[in-house]
Write an enzyme that holds these catalytic residues in place. Sequence first.
Site, mmCIF file in Angstrom:
data_model
loop_
_atom_site.group_PDB
_atom_site.id
_atom_site.type_symbol
_atom_site.label_atom_id
_atom_site.label_comp_id
_atom_site.label_asym_id
_atom_site.label_seq_id
_atom_site.Cartn_x
_atom_site.Cartn_y
_atom_site.Cartn_z
ATOM 1 N N CYS A 7 24.272 17.828 16.150
ATOM 2 C CA CYS A 7 24.659 18.260 17.532
ATOM 3 C C CYS A 7 24.312 19.676 17.625
ATOM 4 C CB CYS A 7 26.031 17.938 17.820
ATOM 5 S SG CYS A 7 26.300 18.053 19.644
ATOM 6 N N ASP A 128 37.660 14.187 17.064
ATOM 7 C CA ASP A 128 37.186 15.054 16.395
ATOM 8 C C ASP A 128 38.640 16.036 16.245
ATOM 9 O OD1 ASP A 128 35.753 17.467 16.055
ATOM 10 O OD2 ASP A 128 34.687 17.666 18.110
#
Length: 207
Positions: A7, A128
Amino acid sequence: MTKIKLCGLSRPEDIAAANEVNPDYIGFVFAPKSKRYVSPTQAAQLKQQLAPGIQAVGVFVKEDPETVVHLLEDGVIDVAQLHGGESEAYIRTLRQHTHKPILQAFRVDTPADLEKAQASSADYILLDSGDGGTGERFDWSLLAGVTRPYFLAGGLDPENVGGAVEKLKPYAVDVSSGIETDGTKDPEKMRSFVRAVRGGAGEERDA
């Protein structure tokens, strides 16, 4: 085999490095406050350089649903990642206008956070630490009760991701700061990360 998402790509050389290691997903960050932000125009140019078979994920924080839908339907991204605590109503709005996959991110601090994640109507969930992009790990022992496939994020790097995959068997792993050197994507760290996940299989994966 656990899937891989690299990412925060923002430069042509990042895309070239990703094409070399062949992850399942790459991520474009559309949150303006992020140091990894790319504009829709930049993302469209980068997507054109991305190898076939690698899906582009757009990361959004409370973005106007119309903008998300346009980027999906125009083919700039293949998956929308919601990283701003968006509601179920927000997801329903997206689904009225697109059939493309939705990935919803959740900050994990307590078991209650995981209950909320498991109840999400998104196609995928991402677990996360913090608000994303912190490079810090959350308490993985909390994952014992998770029963749906998930993307694991937060504090992953080439050194620890192999152990995480072996122990937790996530659907996918997501990395950003863990493949950077001085805030810039590092091709060698990208290669090492992919190699660690695939057990030395390198760039080989099913198309």
